[in-house]
Design an enzyme around this catalytic site. Structure first.
Site, PDB file in Angstrom:
ATOM      1  N   GLU A 227       0.861  -1.108   0.123  1.00  0.00           N
ATOM      2  CA  GLU A 227      -0.160  -0.018  -0.079  1.00  0.00           C
ATOM      3  C   GLU A 227       0.986   1.106  -0.002  1.00  0.00           C
ATOM      4  OE1 GLU A 227      -1.379   2.967   1.094  1.00  0.00           O
ATOM      5  OE2 GLU A 227      -2.193   2.287   3.073  1.00  0.00           O
ATOM      6  N   CYS A 261      -1.379   9.275   2.902  1.00  0.00           N
ATOM      7  CA  CYS A 261      -1.535   8.638   1.558  1.00  0.00           C
ATOM      8  C   CYS A 261      -2.800   9.019   0.901  1.00  0.00           C
ATOM      9  CB  CYS A 261      -1.070   6.974   1.389  1.00  0.00           C
ATOM     10  SG  CYS A 261      -2.499   6.233   2.270  1.00  0.00           S
TER      11      CYS A 261
END
Length: 463
Positions: A227, A261
Site C-alpha cells: 500500500e 497517503c
C-alpha cells in the site's frame, strides 16, 4: 536510538537499534512456531486477538498520549480516534478468521471428492510507516496472525516508542513464543533483511512508493501486499455543493497534518465555482484549524513528524510560489513552538501542472488548487497521474458522479466525501499499473489476497 518528540523536542528515551542478526533470529523463531500456530483452531487464534484488543482498551489513555508525543497527532481530536480504530482492527480480524471458508468443487470422477480451502502462507514480514503508527501495522499484523501466520514486524524508526507500546499489548496477550516479534531499527537494515530473507513467505508493506519498489525487488517471488503513495485528487464539478466540498477539504488536507497517503493533495475545481470554493475554503481553514500544542484540547493540528517531511513542504511550497501560484493562507513554518516542525495550514491557488506540489506526494498540510473547465479535463488530469490510490469527486448529480468514479484510474473513489474517508473493513489499495501499490488491506481482504492461499485436496473414495 534516541527518541525525540516532534511536539516538544524533548527526549522520550531510547529504543534498541536492531540489526540484521536480530531480524534473522526473529525470523528463525517465527519459522519454529509456524506449524503449531497454523494448526490451532481459528477460534483459538480469535480468542488470542480478542485478548490483544482488551489490553489496548485497558491502556487506551497511555497509547493515545504516547502517540501524541511520539508522532505529533493532537491528543483529543486525533490520537484517541486512532487508538479506538486500532481496537476495531484486532476485533475485526478475530471475527474474520472464523469465517474463512473453502469450497468443494466437483470432480470428473464420481468416486472422488475435492476440497479447496485456505491455508496460511507461513511467516509474514511486516514493514510499516510512521504516520499511523498503530492502525497501519495492525491492519497487516492482526489479519496475518488471525489467519494462522507468524509475524516479524519492522516499524518506522521515528515512531518506535509507539511501536513498543503496541508490541507490549500483543506480547502481554500471551501468544506462543515466536508467533510475533518486533525489531526496532532502521528500515534499510532490519526491514531489508525481513523482505529479502528466505525465511519469510509473504511481505506486507505500507509506505512510500520509492521504498515500496525496493521492498518489492528484495521480496521478489513472495506474496506481496504493497500500500503505497498517492496524491488524492479532489474534483469539484460545476454542480457541486461548494460549501460542503470546502468543509470536507479540511479533513482531506489537514488530518494528521496532511501526512496521509489519501490526503487531498490536488484540487481540480471547475472555473464556475472556483472563486466561491477558494473563499469558503480559506474561511473554513481560518475557523477550524488550530495549530498548537498537540496535548491541548483546543488544538486540531500538530507538528509534522520529522525534518525530511518538513523540508519537502518547504521545497514544494517555495517551488509553487516561484512558478506563479497564489498564496491564500499559510505558506511557511510557524514560529514560537518548541520545535521547527510546526507548519502552517497552507492554501495555494492558481497551481499548474509543472509545479511539484501538483504532481508529487507532498505529505504536508497544503491545499493546491487548479482550475478545470469540464469533466473530461478533470478525468484526463486524474488519470495522467502516476498515482492511483484514491480520488474524490463532488457533484449533485449522482449518475454523473458514478460515471466519473468508474472512469477514474484509482482503487477507491469517494463521491461527495473527503479523500480521507475510509472504513476499515472495506478493500483499500491502489489501481493496478500505478505507483500506489498492489493488493488490498481492509477486513478479510488482506487474508484472501496476501496472507492465505488456496490448497486443493483430492480424496479417493475407492471402488
Amino acid at each position: 536510538m534516541e527518541a525525540t518528540s516532534p511536539a516538544t523536542g524533548e527526549s522520550l528515551g531510547t529504543v534498541p537499534e536492531g540489526t540484521r542478526d536480530d531480524a534473522r533470529r526473529a525470523i528463525a523463531a517465527a519459522n519454529a512456531a509456524s506449524r503449531d500456530w497454523a494448526t490451532r483452531s481459528p477460534f483459538e487464534r480469535a480468542a488470542a486477538l480478542e485478548r490483544v484488543a482488551e489490553l489496548i482498551v485497558e491502556r487506551r489513555a497511555e497509547l493515545a498520549c504516547v502517540l501524541t508525543l511520539d508522532q505529533g497527532k493532537p491528543l483529543h481530536s486525533e490520537a484517541y480516534g486512532e487508538v479506538d480504530e486500532l481496537i476495531e482492527y484486532w476485533r475485526m480480524a478475530a471475527a474474520d478468521c472464523t469465517r474463512l471458508e473453502g469450497s468443494m468443487p466437483p470432480s470428473r470422477d464420481a468416486r472422488k471428492r475435492v476440497l479447496a480451502y485456505r491455508v496460511p502462507r507461513g511467516v509474514v514480514g511486516v514493514i510499516t510507516p510512521w504516520n499511523w503508527p498503530y492502525t497501519m501495522p495492525s491492519e497487516l499484523i492482526a489479519p496475518a496472525l488471525a489467519s494462522g501466520n507468524t509475524v516479524v514486524w519492522s516499524p518506522a524508526s521515528s515512531t518506535s516508542v509507539c511501536a513498543t507500546v503496541l508490541a507490549e499489548c500483543i506480547v502481554d496477550a500471551e501468544l506462543p513464543a515466536g508467533v510475533f516479534s518486533m525489531i526496532t531499527g532502521h528500515g534499510a537494515e532490519v526491514g531489508d533483511e525481513i523482505a529479502a530473507s528466505p525465511g519469510t513467505d509473504a511481505v506486507g508493506f505500507i509506505g512510500s512508493t520509492a521504498t515500496g519498489l525496493k521492498v518489492a525487488t528484495r521480496a521478489a517471488g513472495k506474496a506481496l501486499l504493497l500500500e503505497l503513495g498517492g496524491n488524492g485528487p479532489m474534483v469539484v464539478l460545476d454542480d457541486a455543493d461548494v460549501e460542503a466540498a470546502a468543509d470536507a477539504s479540511i479533513v482531506a488536507s489537514f488530518l494528521c497534518a496532511g501526512q496521509s497517503c489519501t490526503a487531498g493533495e490536488r484540487y481540480l475545481v471547475h472555473e464556475s465555482v472556483h472563486d466561491e470554493f477558494v473563499e469558503r475554503l480559506a474561511a473554513a481553514t481560518a475557523r477550524r484549524i488550530r495549530l498548537g500544542d498537540p496535548l491541548a484540547e483546543e488544538t486540531t493540528m500538530g507538528p509534522l513528524n520529522n525534518e525530511p517531511t518538513a523540508q519537502k513542504m518547504d521545497r514544494h511550497v517555495a517551488d509553487a510560489l516561484a512558478r506563479g501560484a497564489e498564496l491564500v493562507a499559510g505558506g511557511s513554518r510557524a514560529g514560537g513552538f518548541p520545535t521547527e516542525l510546526y507548519w502552517e495550514a497552507t492554501v495555494l491557488d492558481r497551481v499548474t501542472d509543472e509545479m511539484e506540489v501538483a504532481v508529487e506526494e507532498t505529505f504536508g498540510p497544503v491545499v493546491p488548487i487548479s482550475t478545470i473547465t469540464s469533466d473530461d479535463e478533470a478525468l484526463q488530469l486524474v488519470n495522467a497521474s502516476p498515482y492511483g490510490l484514491l480520488t474524490a469527486v463532488w457533484t449533485r448529480d449522482l449518475a454523473r458522479g458514478l460515471r466519473f468514479a468508474e472512469a477514474a484510474r484509482a482503487g477507491w473513489v469517494n463521491v461527495n466525501e473527503s479523500t480521507n474517508y475510509w472504513e476499515s473493513h472495506l478493500p483499500f489499495g491502489g489501481r493496478a499499473g500505478t505507483a500506489s501499490g498492489l493488493g488490498r488491506v481492509g477486513g478479510r481482504y488482506s487474508m484472501l489476497e496476501a496472507f492465505t492461499e488456496l490448497k486443493t485436496v483430492v480424496i479417493s473414495l475407492g471402488a
